[in-house]
Design an enzyme around this catalytic site. Structure first.
Site, PDB file in Angstrom:
ATOM      1  N   GLU A  42       1.950  -7.708   0.684  1.00 56.54           N
ATOM      2  CA  GLU A  42       1.373  -7.088   1.518  1.00 56.54           C
ATOM      3  C   GLU A  42       0.113  -6.483   1.321  1.00 56.54           C
ATOM      4  O   GLU A  42      -0.075  -5.431   1.071  1.00 56.54           O
ATOM      5  CB  GLU A  42       2.158  -6.196   2.584  1.00 56.54           C
ATOM      6  CG  GLU A  42       3.287  -6.851   3.270  1.00 56.54           C
ATOM      7  CD  GLU A  42       3.150  -7.926   4.447  1.00 56.54           C
ATOM      8  OE1 GLU A  42       1.778  -7.756   4.909  1.00 56.54           O
ATOM      9  OE2 GLU A  42       4.024  -8.677   4.691  1.00 56.54           O
ATOM     10  N   CYS A  56      -4.291  -0.993   7.222  1.00 50.01           N
ATOM     11  CA  CYS A  56      -4.506  -2.231   6.569  1.00 50.01           C
ATOM     12  C   CYS A  56      -5.298  -3.096   7.781  1.00 50.01           C
ATOM     13  O   CYS A  56      -5.947  -4.065   7.410  1.00 50.01           O
ATOM     14  CB  CYS A  56      -3.320  -2.871   6.076  1.00 50.01           C
ATOM     15  SG  CYS A  56      -1.965  -2.931   6.893  1.00 50.01           S
TER      16      CYS A  56
HETATM   17  P1  NAD Z   1      -2.664   0.570  -4.422  1.00 48.40           P
HETATM   18  O1  NAD Z   1      -2.720  -0.919  -4.677  1.00 48.40           O
HETATM   19  O2  NAD Z   1      -3.728   1.397  -5.304  1.00 48.40           O
HETATM   20  O3  NAD Z   1      -1.314   1.060  -4.819  1.00 48.40           O
HETATM   21  C1  NAD Z   1      -0.230   0.764  -3.933  1.00 48.40           C
HETATM   22  C2  NAD Z   1       1.079   1.014  -4.999  1.00 48.40           C
HETATM   23  O4  NAD Z   1       1.091   0.124  -6.017  1.00 48.40           O
HETATM   24  C3  NAD Z   1       1.270   2.561  -5.249  1.00 48.40           C
HETATM   25  O5  NAD Z   1       2.689   2.731  -5.265  1.00 48.40           O
HETATM   26  C4  NAD Z   1       0.898   2.521  -6.612  1.00 48.40           C
HETATM   27  O6  NAD Z   1       1.537   3.350  -7.620  1.00 48.40           O
HETATM   28  C5  NAD Z   1       1.259   1.090  -7.140  1.00 48.40           C
HETATM   29  N1  NAD Z   1       0.632   0.528  -8.270  1.00 48.40           N
HETATM   30  C6  NAD Z   1      -0.543   0.815  -8.726  1.00 48.40           C
HETATM   31  N2  NAD Z   1      -0.889  -0.192  -9.656  1.00 48.40           N
HETATM   32  C7  NAD Z   1       0.238  -0.751  -9.965  1.00 48.40           C
HETATM   33  C8  NAD Z   1       0.460  -1.856 -11.009  1.00 48.40           C
HETATM   34  N3  NAD Z   1      -0.418  -2.220 -11.954  1.00 48.40           N
HETATM   35  N4  NAD Z   1       1.752  -2.281 -11.035  1.00 48.40           N
HETATM   36  C9  NAD Z   1       2.581  -1.888 -10.075  1.00 48.40           C
HETATM   37  N5  NAD Z   1       2.403  -0.834  -9.025  1.00 48.40           N
HETATM   38  C10 NAD Z   1       1.351  -0.623  -9.242  1.00 48.40           C
HETATM   39  O7  NAD Z   1      -2.812   0.676  -3.028  1.00 48.40           O
HETATM   40  P2  NAD Z   1      -2.905   2.150  -2.184  1.00 48.40           P
HETATM   41  O8  NAD Z   1      -4.480   2.523  -2.383  1.00 48.40           O
HETATM   42  O9  NAD Z   1      -1.986   2.879  -2.278  1.00 48.40           O
HETATM   43  O10 NAD Z   1      -2.994   1.811  -0.588  1.00 48.40           O
HETATM   44  C11 NAD Z   1      -4.164   1.163   0.024  1.00 48.40           C
HETATM   45  C12 NAD Z   1      -4.036  -0.527   0.202  1.00 48.40           C
HETATM   46  O11 NAD Z   1      -2.861  -1.059   0.697  1.00 48.40           O
HETATM   47  C13 NAD Z   1      -5.110  -1.120   1.062  1.00 48.40           C
HETATM   48  O12 NAD Z   1      -5.552  -2.183   0.397  1.00 48.40           O
HETATM   49  C14 NAD Z   1      -4.443  -1.314   2.249  1.00 48.40           C
HETATM   50  O13 NAD Z   1      -4.775  -2.502   3.058  1.00 48.40           O
HETATM   51  C15 NAD Z   1      -3.087  -1.692   1.748  1.00 48.40           C
HETATM   52  N6  NAD Z   1      -2.012  -2.061   2.729  1.00 48.40           N
HETATM   53  C16 NAD Z   1      -1.371  -3.020   3.278  1.00 48.40           C
HETATM   54  C17 NAD Z   1      -0.593  -2.948   4.198  1.00 48.40           C
HETATM   55  C18 NAD Z   1      -0.340  -4.349   4.876  1.00 48.40           C
HETATM   56  O14 NAD Z   1       0.828  -4.377   5.601  1.00 48.40           O
HETATM   57  N7  NAD Z   1      -0.816  -5.449   4.537  1.00 48.40           N
HETATM   58  C19 NAD Z   1      -0.106  -1.843   4.500  1.00 48.40           C
HETATM   59  C20 NAD Z   1      -0.453  -0.785   4.172  1.00 48.40           C
HETATM   60  C21 NAD Z   1      -1.544  -0.693   3.177  1.00 48.40           C
END
Ligand code: NAD
Length: 492
Positions: free
Chosen positions: A250, A284
Protein backbone atom coordinates in the site's frame (compact mmCIF):
# COMPACT_ATOMS: atom_id res chain seq x y z
CA UNK A 1 7.43 7.93 30.99
CA UNK A 2 6.57 4.83 28.95
CA UNK A 3 9.23 2.13 28.53
CA UNK A 4 8.62 -0.07 25.51
CA UNK A 5 10.01 -3.52 24.83
CA UNK A 6 9.64 -5.90 21.90
CA UNK A 7 7.38 -8.94 22.04
CA UNK A 8 8.98 -12.11 20.71
CA UNK A 9 7.70 -15.67 21.27
CA UNK A 10 5.39 -14.57 24.08
CA UNK A 11 8.13 -12.65 25.97
CA UNK A 12 8.73 -8.91 26.40
CA UNK A 13 12.40 -8.35 25.59
CA UNK A 14 14.96 -5.57 25.22
CA UNK A 15 17.01 -5.30 22.03
CA UNK A 16 19.87 -7.80 22.00
CA UNK A 17 22.24 -4.87 21.48
CA UNK A 18 20.70 -3.00 24.43
CA UNK A 19 19.98 -0.01 22.15
CA UNK A 20 16.99 2.23 22.84
CA UNK A 21 15.22 5.09 21.04
CA UNK A 22 13.58 8.26 22.33
CA UNK A 23 10.00 8.76 21.14
CA UNK A 24 8.93 12.39 20.84
CA UNK A 25 5.67 14.29 20.90
CA UNK A 26 5.54 16.19 17.55
CA UNK A 27 3.69 19.05 19.25
CA UNK A 28 6.62 20.16 21.40
CA UNK A 29 9.47 17.67 21.00
CA UNK A 30 9.05 16.39 24.56
CA UNK A 31 9.97 12.79 25.29
CA UNK A 32 6.95 10.51 25.67
CA UNK A 33 8.68 7.14 25.72
CA UNK A 34 11.90 5.22 25.49
CA UNK A 35 11.64 2.02 23.51
CA UNK A 36 13.91 -0.84 22.54
CA UNK A 37 15.69 -0.28 19.23
CA UNK A 38 15.91 -3.72 17.66
CA UNK A 39 18.27 -4.95 14.98
CA UNK A 40 18.49 -7.81 12.50
CA UNK A 41 19.17 -10.40 15.20
CA UNK A 42 15.96 -9.47 17.00
CA UNK A 43 14.06 -9.70 13.74
CA UNK A 44 15.50 -13.16 13.10
CA UNK A 45 14.42 -14.33 16.57
CA UNK A 46 10.88 -13.06 15.96
CA UNK A 47 10.72 -14.73 12.52
CA UNK A 48 11.91 -18.02 14.05
CA UNK A 49 9.19 -17.79 16.73
CA UNK A 50 6.50 -17.11 14.13
CA UNK A 51 7.85 -20.00 12.00
CA UNK A 52 7.64 -22.44 14.92
CA UNK A 53 4.14 -21.27 15.86
CA UNK A 54 3.04 -21.84 12.28
CA UNK A 55 4.87 -25.09 11.45
CA UNK A 56 4.63 -27.02 14.71
CA UNK A 57 2.71 -24.86 17.18
CA UNK A 58 -0.73 -25.83 15.91
CA UNK A 59 -1.96 -22.30 15.20
CA UNK A 60 -3.06 -22.91 11.56
CA UNK A 61 -5.04 -25.93 12.76
CA UNK A 62 -6.91 -23.89 15.39
CA UNK A 63 -10.61 -24.04 14.44
CA UNK A 64 -11.68 -20.96 12.50
CA UNK A 65 -14.44 -20.37 15.07
CA UNK A 66 -11.77 -20.06 17.78
CA UNK A 67 -9.71 -17.65 15.67
CA UNK A 68 -12.85 -15.54 15.26
CA UNK A 69 -13.47 -15.64 19.02
CA UNK A 70 -9.97 -14.35 19.77
CA UNK A 71 -10.35 -11.51 17.28
CA UNK A 72 -13.71 -10.55 18.80
CA UNK A 73 -12.04 -10.47 22.22
CA UNK A 74 -9.37 -8.18 20.82
CA UNK A 75 -12.08 -5.90 19.41
CA UNK A 76 -13.69 -5.78 22.90
CA UNK A 77 -10.33 -4.85 24.45
CA UNK A 78 -9.78 -2.04 21.93
CA UNK A 79 -13.23 -0.70 22.81
CA UNK A 80 -12.41 -0.90 26.52
CA UNK A 81 -9.13 0.96 25.92
CA UNK A 82 -10.50 3.46 23.37
CA UNK A 83 -9.67 6.63 25.29
CA UNK A 84 -6.16 5.74 26.52
CA UNK A 85 -5.30 4.34 23.09
CA UNK A 86 -6.54 7.53 21.41
CA UNK A 87 -4.46 9.72 23.78
CA UNK A 88 -1.40 7.60 23.13
CA UNK A 89 -1.88 7.94 19.35
CA UNK A 90 -2.22 11.71 19.67
CA UNK A 91 0.91 11.96 21.83
CA UNK A 92 2.83 9.91 19.29
CA UNK A 93 1.54 11.46 16.04
CA UNK A 94 0.26 14.95 16.92
CA UNK A 95 -3.14 14.33 15.30
CA UNK A 96 -6.19 15.66 17.09
CA UNK A 97 -7.74 13.55 19.81
CA UNK A 98 -10.99 13.44 17.87
CA UNK A 99 -9.17 11.96 14.87
CA UNK A 100 -7.45 9.42 17.12
CA UNK A 101 -10.82 8.40 18.60
CA UNK A 102 -12.17 7.78 15.09
CA UNK A 103 -9.08 5.70 14.38
CA UNK A 104 -9.70 3.57 17.48
CA UNK A 105 -13.35 3.03 16.54
CA UNK A 106 -12.16 1.87 13.12
CA UNK A 107 -9.55 -0.39 14.69
CA UNK A 108 -12.16 -2.09 16.88
CA UNK A 109 -14.44 -2.39 13.83
CA UNK A 110 -11.66 -4.02 11.80
CA UNK A 111 -10.98 -6.70 14.41
CA UNK A 112 -14.71 -7.32 14.72
CA UNK A 113 -15.25 -7.56 10.96
CA UNK A 114 -12.49 -10.14 10.50
CA UNK A 115 -13.66 -11.96 13.65
CA UNK A 116 -16.93 -12.51 11.81
CA UNK A 117 -15.19 -13.48 8.60
CA UNK A 118 -12.77 -16.03 10.07
CA UNK A 119 -15.19 -18.95 9.78
CA UNK A 120 -17.20 -17.97 6.71
CA UNK A 121 -15.19 -19.48 3.87
CA UNK A 122 -15.61 -23.26 3.83
CA UNK A 123 -14.19 -23.55 0.32
CA UNK A 124 -16.17 -24.67 -2.70
CA UNK A 125 -16.82 -27.82 -4.66
CA UNK A 126 -16.19 -27.25 -8.36
CA UNK A 127 -17.39 -29.20 -11.37
CA UNK A 128 -14.88 -31.93 -12.14
CA UNK A 129 -14.81 -33.12 -15.74
CA UNK A 130 -14.18 -36.72 -14.61
CA UNK A 131 -17.02 -38.99 -13.39
CA UNK A 132 -16.58 -40.49 -9.91
CA UNK A 133 -14.34 -37.70 -8.67
CA UNK A 134 -14.68 -34.60 -6.56
CA UNK A 135 -12.76 -31.37 -6.77
CA UNK A 136 -12.66 -28.94 -3.89
CA UNK A 137 -10.99 -25.52 -3.76
CA UNK A 138 -9.98 -24.40 -0.29
CA UNK A 139 -8.09 -21.45 1.11
CA UNK A 140 -5.27 -22.02 3.57
CA UNK A 141 -3.16 -19.57 5.58
CA UNK A 142 -0.14 -18.40 3.63
CA UNK A 143 2.25 -18.85 6.58
CA UNK A 144 4.56 -16.44 8.38
CA UNK A 145 3.79 -12.81 7.55
CA UNK A 146 6.12 -9.84 7.89
CA UNK A 147 4.10 -6.67 8.35
CA UNK A 148 5.55 -3.16 8.14
CA UNK A 149 3.46 -0.10 8.94
CA UNK A 150 3.94 3.69 8.53
CA UNK A 151 3.73 6.59 11.01
CA UNK A 152 0.65 8.44 9.81
CA UNK A 153 -2.00 5.96 11.01
CA UNK A 154 0.08 3.71 13.24
CA UNK A 155 -2.55 1.51 14.87
CA UNK A 156 -5.10 1.71 12.09
CA UNK A 157 -2.59 0.53 9.48
CA UNK A 158 -1.32 -2.19 11.81
CA UNK A 159 -4.88 -3.44 12.36
CA UNK A 160 -5.52 -3.61 8.59
CA UNK A 161 -2.70 -6.15 8.48
CA UNK A 162 -2.97 -8.01 11.79
CA UNK A 163 -6.70 -8.74 11.74
CA UNK A 164 -6.95 -10.53 8.36
CA UNK A 165 -3.66 -12.39 8.93
CA UNK A 166 -4.90 -13.77 12.26
CA UNK A 167 -8.34 -14.54 10.82
CA UNK A 168 -6.70 -16.56 8.03
CA UNK A 169 -4.55 -18.57 10.48
CA UNK A 170 -1.20 -16.95 9.73
CA UNK A 171 1.43 -16.01 12.29
CA UNK A 172 2.98 -12.58 12.11
CA UNK A 173 5.89 -10.33 12.89
CA UNK A 174 4.76 -6.71 13.02
CA UNK A 175 7.18 -3.81 12.65
CA UNK A 176 5.68 -0.38 13.25
CA UNK A 177 7.39 2.80 12.08
CA UNK A 178 10.33 3.49 14.38
CA UNK A 179 8.95 6.93 15.23
CA UNK A 180 5.41 5.85 16.18
CA UNK A 181 5.52 2.45 17.89
CA UNK A 182 3.41 3.14 21.00
CA UNK A 183 -0.11 2.04 20.06
CA UNK A 184 1.26 -1.01 18.24
CA UNK A 185 3.00 -2.04 21.46
CA UNK A 186 -0.26 -1.54 23.34
CA UNK A 187 -2.28 -3.65 20.87
CA UNK A 188 0.35 -6.35 21.28
CA UNK A 189 -0.27 -6.29 25.05
CA UNK A 190 -3.98 -6.56 24.33
CA UNK A 191 -3.37 -9.53 22.01
CA UNK A 192 -1.48 -11.17 24.87
CA UNK A 193 -4.39 -10.44 27.20
CA UNK A 194 -6.85 -11.84 24.63
CA UNK A 195 -4.96 -15.13 24.79
CA UNK A 196 -3.02 -15.55 21.55
CA UNK A 197 -0.50 -18.41 21.91
CA UNK A 198 3.21 -17.54 22.05
CA UNK A 199 4.78 -16.90 18.65
CA UNK A 200 1.54 -16.11 16.81
CA UNK A 201 1.84 -12.34 17.29
CA UNK A 202 5.35 -10.86 17.50
CA UNK A 203 6.18 -7.16 17.51
CA UNK A 204 9.65 -5.87 16.78
CA UNK A 205 10.99 -2.34 16.74
CA UNK A 206 13.82 -0.61 14.95
CA UNK A 207 14.93 1.05 11.73
CA UNK A 208 13.34 0.02 8.43
CA UNK A 209 16.58 -0.61 6.53
CA UNK A 210 17.64 -3.19 9.18
CA UNK A 211 14.64 -4.71 10.90
CA UNK A 212 12.17 -4.13 8.05
CA UNK A 213 14.65 -5.29 5.41
CA UNK A 214 15.30 -8.49 7.38
CA UNK A 215 11.57 -9.29 7.19
CA UNK A 216 11.54 -8.60 3.46
CA UNK A 217 14.67 -10.68 2.78
CA UNK A 218 14.12 -13.67 5.07
CA UNK A 219 13.50 -17.03 3.41
CA UNK A 220 11.43 -17.97 6.48
CA UNK A 221 8.85 -15.27 5.78
CA UNK A 222 6.12 -16.28 3.31
CA UNK A 223 4.45 -12.93 2.79
CA UNK A 224 5.50 -9.33 3.30
CA UNK A 225 2.83 -6.69 3.69
CA UNK A 226 4.04 -3.11 3.61
CA UNK A 227 2.47 0.33 3.84
CA UNK A 228 4.68 3.32 3.18
CA UNK A 229 6.43 5.22 0.43
CA UNK A 230 6.95 4.04 -3.18
CA UNK A 231 10.77 3.91 -2.99
CA UNK A 232 10.63 1.72 0.12
CA UNK A 233 8.00 -0.47 -1.55
CA UNK A 234 10.31 -0.97 -4.52
CA UNK A 235 13.19 -1.95 -2.20
CA UNK A 236 10.90 -4.44 -0.46
CA UNK A 237 9.82 -6.00 -3.76
CA UNK A 238 13.45 -6.49 -4.74
CA UNK A 239 14.31 -7.97 -1.33
CA UNK A 240 11.27 -10.27 -1.49
CA UNK A 241 12.42 -11.80 -4.78
CA UNK A 242 14.97 -14.00 -2.95
CA UNK A 243 12.39 -16.59 -1.91
CA UNK A 244 9.58 -15.30 -4.18
CA UNK A 245 7.51 -14.42 -1.15
CA UNK A 246 4.10 -12.89 -1.65
CA UNK A 247 4.14 -9.12 -1.63
CA UNK A 248 1.31 -6.77 -0.65
CA UNK A 249 2.03 -3.05 -0.99
CA UNK A 250 0.00 0.00 0.00
CA UNK A 251 2.02 2.92 -1.26
CA UNK A 252 1.55 6.61 -1.76
CA UNK A 253 -0.98 8.63 -3.70
CA UNK A 254 -1.56 11.93 -5.43
CA UNK A 255 -5.29 12.02 -5.44
CA UNK A 256 -7.30 14.30 -7.74
CA UNK A 257 -10.42 15.95 -6.35
CA UNK A 258 -12.39 17.20 -9.37
CA UNK A 259 -15.16 19.77 -8.96
CA UNK A 260 -17.49 20.22 -11.94
CA UNK A 261 -19.40 23.48 -12.30
CA UNK A 262 -22.75 21.77 -11.62
CA UNK A 263 -21.63 20.44 -8.20
CA UNK A 264 -23.23 21.41 -4.92
CA UNK A 265 -20.83 24.31 -4.38
CA UNK A 266 -20.76 24.68 -0.58
CA UNK A 267 -20.63 20.96 0.08
CA UNK A 268 -17.75 20.57 -2.38
CA UNK A 269 -15.81 23.41 -0.69
CA UNK A 270 -16.36 21.83 2.70
CA UNK A 271 -15.10 18.43 1.58
CA UNK A 272 -12.17 19.92 -0.36
CA UNK A 273 -10.88 21.26 2.97
CA UNK A 274 -11.52 18.02 4.83
CA UNK A 275 -9.82 16.05 2.04
CA UNK A 276 -6.50 17.75 2.77
CA UNK A 277 -6.32 19.26 6.23
CA UNK A 278 -7.38 16.13 8.07
CA UNK A 279 -4.25 14.97 9.94
CA UNK A 280 -2.43 17.93 8.37
CA UNK A 281 -2.52 16.25 4.96
CA UNK A 282 -0.47 13.26 6.09
CA UNK A 283 -2.87 10.82 4.47
CA UNK A 284 -2.11 8.60 1.49
CA UNK A 285 -5.53 9.47 0.06
CA UNK A 286 -5.38 13.23 0.71
CA UNK A 287 -7.23 15.14 -2.02
CA UNK A 288 -4.31 17.51 -2.40
CA UNK A 289 -4.73 17.89 -6.16
CA UNK A 290 -7.84 20.00 -6.55
CA UNK A 291 -9.19 20.52 -10.08
CA UNK A 292 -11.96 23.07 -10.51
CA UNK A 293 -13.97 23.78 -13.65
CA UNK A 294 -13.47 27.25 -15.17
CA UNK A 295 -16.97 28.61 -14.54
CA UNK A 296 -16.71 28.31 -10.73
CA UNK A 297 -12.93 28.39 -10.26
CA UNK A 298 -12.48 31.93 -8.89
CA UNK A 299 -15.46 31.81 -6.56
CA UNK A 300 -14.35 28.37 -5.30
CA UNK A 301 -10.82 29.59 -4.52
CA UNK A 302 -12.22 32.64 -2.73
CA UNK A 303 -14.41 30.46 -0.50
CA UNK A 304 -11.55 28.06 0.21
CA UNK A 305 -9.29 30.93 1.28
CA UNK A 306 -11.97 32.32 3.54
CA UNK A 307 -12.37 28.98 5.33
CA UNK A 308 -8.64 28.19 5.41
CA UNK A 309 -7.84 31.43 7.23
CA UNK A 310 -10.03 30.24 10.09
CA UNK A 311 -8.49 26.75 10.57
CA UNK A 312 -7.39 26.44 14.21
CA UNK A 313 -3.86 25.05 14.41
CA UNK A 314 -2.52 23.73 17.72
CA UNK A 315 -2.07 20.81 20.09
CA UNK A 316 -3.98 17.66 19.25
CA UNK A 317 -4.99 17.39 22.90
CA UNK A 318 -6.75 20.78 22.80
CA UNK A 319 -10.41 20.22 21.89
CA UNK A 320 -10.48 23.47 19.86
CA UNK A 321 -7.68 22.36 17.53
CA UNK A 322 -8.61 21.43 13.96
CA UNK A 323 -5.11 20.75 12.64
CA UNK A 324 -2.04 19.50 14.49
CA UNK A 325 1.66 19.51 13.62
CA UNK A 326 3.53 17.40 11.09
CA UNK A 327 5.16 14.25 12.39
CA UNK A 328 8.80 15.38 12.55
CA UNK A 329 11.29 18.13 11.79
CA UNK A 330 12.59 16.08 8.84
CA UNK A 331 9.13 15.71 7.37
CA UNK A 332 8.42 19.43 7.78
CA UNK A 333 11.65 20.19 5.93
CA UNK A 334 10.43 17.99 3.06
CA UNK A 335 7.06 19.79 2.91
CA UNK A 336 8.77 23.19 3.02
CA UNK A 337 11.06 22.13 0.21
CA UNK A 338 8.00 21.31 -1.93
CA UNK A 339 6.56 24.75 -1.17
CA UNK A 340 9.79 26.29 -2.45
CA UNK A 341 9.75 24.09 -5.56
CA UNK A 342 6.16 25.11 -6.30
CA UNK A 343 7.07 28.80 -6.15
CA UNK A 344 10.04 28.29 -8.44
CA UNK A 345 7.89 26.29 -10.88
CA UNK A 346 5.52 29.25 -11.19
CA UNK A 347 2.57 28.33 -8.97
CA UNK A 348 1.07 31.29 -7.09
CA UNK A 349 1.07 31.05 -3.31
CA UNK A 350 -2.39 32.29 -2.31
CA UNK A 351 -2.15 31.47 1.41
CA UNK A 352 0.16 29.95 4.02
CA UNK A 353 3.49 28.49 3.02
CA UNK A 354 5.10 29.18 6.38
CA UNK A 355 5.10 28.34 10.06
CA UNK A 356 2.64 29.77 12.62
CA UNK A 357 3.44 33.09 14.32
CA UNK A 358 2.12 31.92 17.69
CA UNK A 359 5.17 31.44 19.98
CA UNK A 360 3.28 28.71 21.85
CA UNK A 361 3.61 26.55 18.72
CA UNK A 362 7.29 27.27 18.10
CA UNK A 363 8.54 23.87 19.26
CA UNK A 364 6.06 21.92 17.12
CA UNK A 365 6.61 20.84 13.51
CA UNK A 366 3.85 23.04 12.11
CA UNK A 367 3.19 24.25 8.57
CA UNK A 368 0.21 26.55 8.11
CA UNK A 369 -2.62 25.55 5.72
CA UNK A 370 -1.26 26.36 2.28
CA UNK A 371 -2.96 27.02 -1.05
CA UNK A 372 -1.32 27.27 -4.46
CA UNK A 373 -3.30 28.52 -7.46
CA UNK A 374 -2.33 28.81 -11.17
CA UNK A 375 -1.03 25.25 -10.98
CA UNK A 376 -0.27 23.25 -14.11
CA UNK A 377 -0.35 19.49 -14.48
CA UNK A 378 3.38 19.23 -15.23
CA UNK A 379 4.50 20.93 -11.98
CA UNK A 380 6.22 18.76 -9.37
CA UNK A 381 3.91 20.10 -6.63
CA UNK A 382 0.99 18.69 -8.65
CA UNK A 383 2.61 15.38 -9.60
CA UNK A 384 4.43 14.33 -6.42
CA UNK A 385 3.12 13.38 -3.00
CA UNK A 386 3.73 16.23 -0.53
CA UNK A 387 2.05 14.62 2.50
CA UNK A 388 1.35 17.94 4.18
CA UNK A 389 -1.33 20.67 4.47
CA UNK A 390 -0.91 21.91 0.91
CA UNK A 391 -3.61 22.17 -1.78
CA UNK A 392 -2.82 22.84 -5.43
CA UNK A 393 -5.61 24.15 -7.65
CA UNK A 394 -5.75 23.50 -11.39
CA UNK A 395 -8.36 24.94 -13.75
CA UNK A 396 -10.02 22.80 -16.40
CA UNK A 397 -12.56 23.42 -19.15
CA UNK A 398 -14.10 20.08 -20.18
CA UNK A 399 -14.89 16.71 -18.63
CA UNK A 400 -12.58 14.92 -21.07
CA UNK A 401 -9.72 17.22 -20.16
CA UNK A 402 -10.28 16.72 -16.41
CA UNK A 403 -10.30 12.92 -16.75
CA UNK A 404 -7.23 12.79 -18.99
CA UNK A 405 -5.24 15.04 -16.68
CA UNK A 406 -6.34 13.18 -13.53
CA UNK A 407 -5.26 9.84 -15.04
CA UNK A 408 -1.90 11.21 -16.12
CA UNK A 409 -0.07 10.19 -12.94
CA UNK A 410 2.18 7.39 -11.76
CA UNK A 411 -0.12 6.96 -8.76
CA UNK A 412 -3.57 5.41 -8.70
CA UNK A 413 -4.81 5.20 -5.13
CA UNK A 414 -8.00 7.27 -5.05
CA UNK A 415 -9.88 10.05 -6.82
CA UNK A 416 -13.10 11.94 -6.19
CA UNK A 417 -15.40 14.14 -8.22
CA UNK A 418 -18.38 16.38 -7.62
CA UNK A 419 -21.35 16.71 -9.97
CA UNK A 420 -25.14 16.52 -10.00
CA UNK A 421 -25.28 14.89 -13.45
CA UNK A 422 -26.03 11.13 -13.21
CA UNK A 423 -24.66 10.38 -16.67
CA UNK A 424 -21.41 12.10 -15.81
CA UNK A 425 -21.25 10.09 -12.57
CA UNK A 426 -21.31 6.88 -14.62
CA UNK A 427 -18.91 8.09 -17.31
CA UNK A 428 -16.28 9.62 -15.07
CA UNK A 429 -16.26 6.87 -12.42
CA UNK A 430 -15.65 4.33 -15.21
CA UNK A 431 -12.91 6.43 -16.82
CA UNK A 432 -10.84 7.23 -13.71
CA UNK A 433 -8.08 4.63 -13.22
CA UNK A 434 -7.82 4.54 -9.43
CA UNK A 435 -8.40 1.87 -6.77
CA UNK A 436 -11.16 3.93 -5.15
CA UNK A 437 -13.40 6.52 -6.81
CA UNK A 438 -15.67 8.71 -4.71
CA UNK A 439 -18.68 10.43 -6.25
CA UNK A 440 -19.77 13.48 -4.25
CA UNK A 441 -17.57 12.56 -1.31
CA UNK A 442 -13.89 12.20 -0.42
CA UNK A 443 -11.62 10.19 1.87
CA UNK A 444 -14.27 7.69 2.84
CA UNK A 445 -13.09 4.20 3.64
CA UNK A 446 -14.49 1.41 5.72
CA UNK A 447 -13.55 -2.15 6.49
CA UNK A 448 -16.18 -3.73 4.25
CA UNK A 449 -14.70 -2.17 1.08
CA UNK A 450 -11.33 -3.14 -0.46
CA UNK A 451 -8.59 -0.50 -0.39
CA UNK A 452 -5.52 -0.31 -2.59
CA UNK A 453 -3.97 1.30 -5.60
CA UNK A 454 -3.49 1.07 -9.34
CA UNK A 455 -0.05 1.69 -10.86
CA UNK A 456 2.66 2.69 -8.34
CA UNK A 457 0.16 3.10 -5.50
CA UNK A 458 0.49 -0.56 -4.73
CA UNK A 459 -0.10 -4.22 -5.18
CA UNK A 460 -2.99 -6.21 -3.73
CA UNK A 461 -5.83 -4.98 -1.56
CA UNK A 462 -6.42 -4.48 2.15
CA UNK A 463 -9.80 -4.51 3.93
CA UNK A 464 -12.94 -6.31 2.77
CA UNK A 465 -13.03 -9.92 1.64
CA UNK A 466 -10.08 -9.20 -0.65
CA UNK A 467 -7.99 -8.15 2.35
CA UNK A 468 -8.47 -11.60 3.89
CA UNK A 469 -7.75 -13.41 0.62
CA UNK A 470 -4.30 -11.77 0.47
CA UNK A 471 -3.34 -13.90 3.48
CA UNK A 472 -4.42 -17.19 1.91
CA UNK A 473 -3.06 -19.71 -0.55
CA UNK A 474 -5.55 -21.43 -2.86
CA UNK A 475 -5.42 -25.21 -2.89
CA UNK A 476 -7.24 -27.57 -5.26
CA UNK A 477 -7.98 -31.00 -3.73
CA UNK A 478 -8.94 -33.66 -6.26
CA UNK A 479 -10.26 -37.03 -5.14
CA UNK A 480 -10.94 -40.08 -7.30
CA UNK A 481 -13.64 -42.27 -5.70
CA UNK A 482 -13.22 -45.22 -8.04
CA UNK A 483 -9.60 -45.37 -9.08
CA UNK A 484 -8.89 -47.94 -11.79
CA UNK A 485 -5.68 -49.02 -13.45
CA UNK A 486 -4.91 -47.02 -16.55
CA UNK A 487 -3.25 -49.98 -18.26
CA UNK A 488 -1.00 -47.77 -20.24
CA UNK A 489 2.79 -47.97 -20.23
CA UNK A 490 4.04 -51.48 -20.65
CA UNK A 491 0.68 -53.19 -20.08
CA UNK A 492 0.04 -54.23 -23.70
P1 NAD B 1 8.37 4.83 4.70
O1 NAD B 1 8.33 4.10 3.41
O2 NAD B 1 9.51 5.71 4.99
O3 NAD B 1 8.32 3.82 5.93
C1 NAD B 1 7.26 2.92 6.14
C2 NAD B 1 7.76 1.75 6.96
O4 NAD B 1 8.77 1.07 6.23
C3 NAD B 1 8.39 2.13 8.30
O5 NAD B 1 8.02 1.17 9.27
C4 NAD B 1 9.88 2.05 8.01
O6 NAD B 1 10.65 1.74 9.14
C5 NAD B 1 9.92 0.89 7.03
N1 NAD B 1 11.10 0.87 6.14
C6 NAD B 1 11.86 1.90 5.73
N2 NAD B 1 12.85 1.46 4.92
C7 NAD B 1 12.70 0.12 4.80
C8 NAD B 1 13.40 -0.90 4.08
N3 NAD B 1 14.45 -0.63 3.31
N4 NAD B 1 12.95 -2.16 4.18
C9 NAD B 1 11.88 -2.46 4.93
N5 NAD B 1 11.18 -1.55 5.64
C10 NAD B 1 11.59 -0.27 5.57
O7 NAD B 1 6.98 5.59 4.78
P2 NAD B 1 6.48 6.59 5.91
O8 NAD B 1 7.22 7.86 5.69
O9 NAD B 1 6.52 5.93 7.24
O10 NAD B 1 4.94 6.74 5.52
C11 NAD B 1 4.49 7.65 4.57
C12 NAD B 1 4.17 6.96 3.26
O11 NAD B 1 3.23 5.91 3.49
C13 NAD B 1 3.50 7.88 2.27
O12 NAD B 1 4.06 7.70 0.99
C14 NAD B 1 2.06 7.41 2.27
O13 NAD B 1 1.35 7.70 1.10
C15 NAD B 1 2.19 5.97 2.51
N6 NAD B 1 0.93 5.43 3.04
C16 NAD B 1 0.12 4.69 2.21
C17 NAD B 1 -1.09 4.19 2.67
C18 NAD B 1 -2.01 3.40 1.78
O14 NAD B 1 -2.97 2.84 2.28
N7 NAD B 1 -1.74 3.30 0.49
C19 NAD B 1 -1.48 4.44 3.98
C20 NAD B 1 -0.63 5.18 4.80
C21 NAD B 1 0.57 5.67 4.32
Amino acid sequence: MIKGKMYIDGQWVEARSGATRRIENPFDGSEVAEVAEGGREDARAAIAAARRAFDTGGWPQTPAVERGRLLARLADLVEREREPLARLETLDTGKTLEESRWDMDDVAGIFRYYAGMADKDGGEVIASPNPGTTSRVVREPVGVCGQISPWNYPLLQASWKMAPALAAGCTLVMKPSEITPLTTLRITELAEEAGYPAGVVNTILGPGPDVGAELAESADVDLISFTGGVATGQAIMRAAAGNVKKVALELGGKNPNIVFADADFDVAVDHALNAVFFHAGQICSAGARLMVQDAIHDRFVEKLLDRMKRIRVGSGLDAATEMGPLISADHRAKVEQYIEIARKDGATLALGGGRPDDPALAKGHFVMPTLFIDCESHMRIVREEVFGPVITVERFATEAEAVARANDTVYGLSAGFWTRDPDRMARVSAALRFGTVWINDFNVYFVQAPWGGYRQSGLGRELGRQGLEEYTEVKHIYQNHATEAINWFGSK
